[in-house]
Write a protein that holds these residues in place. Sequence first.
Motif, PDB file in Angstrom:
ATOM      1  N   GLY A  77       0.726  -1.162  -0.055  1.00 43.85           N
ATOM      2  CA  GLY A  77       0.055  -0.028  -0.150  1.00 43.85           C
ATOM      3  C   GLY A  77       0.926   1.241   0.097  1.00 43.85           C
ATOM      4  N   PRO A  78       0.200   2.364  -0.339  1.00 45.33           N
ATOM      5  CA  PRO A  78       0.804   3.715  -0.230  1.00 45.33           C
ATOM      6  C   PRO A  78       1.826   4.128   1.097  1.00 45.33           C
ATOM      7  N   LEU A  79       1.328   3.492   2.322  1.00 40.90           N
ATOM      8  CA  LEU A  79       2.080   3.871   3.390  1.00 40.90           C
ATOM      9  C   LEU A  79       3.360   3.584   3.090  1.00 40.90           C
ATOM     10  N   SER A 141      -1.476  14.679   0.216  1.00 37.93           N
ATOM     11  CA  SER A 141      -1.128  14.988   1.380  1.00 37.93           C
ATOM     12  C   SER A 141       0.171  15.652   1.612  1.00 37.93           C
ATOM     13  N   MET A 142       0.528  16.116   2.704  1.00 34.69           N
ATOM     14  CA  MET A 142       1.749  16.623   2.906  1.00 34.69           C
ATOM     15  C   MET A 142       2.356  16.124   4.534  1.00 34.69           C
ATOM     16  N   GLY A 162      -2.110   1.654   5.314  1.00 31.10           N
ATOM     17  CA  GLY A 162      -3.240   2.694   5.082  1.00 31.10           C
ATOM     18  C   GLY A 162      -2.685   4.098   5.556  1.00 31.10           C
ATOM     19  N   LEU A 163      -2.726   4.851   4.590  1.00 29.12           N
ATOM     20  CA  LEU A 163      -2.618   6.616   5.174  1.00 29.12           C
ATOM     21  C   LEU A 163      -3.454   6.957   6.038  1.00 29.12           C
ATOM     22  N   LEU A 167      -3.137   9.271   9.921  1.00 25.43           N
ATOM     23  CA  LEU A 167      -3.515  10.270  10.044  1.00 25.43           C
ATOM     24  C   LEU A 167      -4.412  10.309  11.242  1.00 25.43           C
ATOM     25  N   ASN A 168      -4.789   9.244  11.443  1.00 29.74           N
ATOM     26  CA  ASN A 168      -5.780   9.231  12.890  1.00 29.74           C
ATOM     27  C   ASN A 168      -4.765   9.217  14.203  1.00 29.74           C
ATOM     28  N   SER A 169      -3.478   9.004  13.946  1.00 35.19           N
ATOM     29  CA  SER A 169      -2.561   9.152  14.940  1.00 35.19           C
ATOM     30  C   SER A 169      -1.682  10.161  15.268  1.00 35.19           C
ATOM     31  N   ILE A 170      -1.782  11.139  14.363  1.00 36.69           N
ATOM     32  CA  ILE A 170      -0.838  12.240  14.647  1.00 36.69           C
ATOM     33  C   ILE A 170      -1.823  13.469  14.194  1.00 36.69           C
TER      34      ILE A 170
END
Length: 204
Positions: A77-79, A141-142, A162-163, A167-170
């Motif tokens: 995946g993209p992560l 995203s950045m 998953g990205l 995002l949910n963690s930072i």
Amino acid sequence: MHLNKPAGVILAGGRSSRMGAGRKALARIDGQTLLAHVIGRLQPQVDPLLLSCEGHTTAFEAYGLPLVADLLQGYRGPLTGLYSALQYLQDKGRNNGLVLCPCDAPFIPVNLVEVMLDALQGDTTAAVVISWHGELQPTFSMWQSHHLDVIHDMVVNQGKGGLKTVLNSIPHRVVEWAPEEPSPFFNVNTPEDLEVAQMWLDHA
């Protein structure tokens, strides 16, 4: 105007099963590959521009971009692409941030980076993610260099791909992009999508 441009990375390592044979990045519209359209729009906004791929390949040599191969084997995946690009930049001593973009979005805004930097308002602790019609678009995203530790833990230790999980963690800021046609964040995933993109270009 922002003097210090962030780096950019184009994700070109994803699976192209819905497009049929060949790499999706090299599918052509309006006489150019999807990848060429993305490079043309993103390259003036970033420095340097990197190309993320699942492994070392000669398929993209003609574009002259530094290739960042995934640090982990097997498509995850993209992560994984984001993790590998952030690690690459850290190894090079670059810490001005990193803009993520997929290879199949030929209409990305030419002011994408400027808008995301404005959303940060100098707060380099946060990530920035685009929203379109209320839906997060995490491949637009950045990210900041210090996010590498969290991303490394999720990819390497937890096996996440998953990205949105990161995002949910930072801390992150969401930019709701104003509606327009064609969608600046339109992804070409199928031959039918390619025809739609060509139609929009023909009417431009």
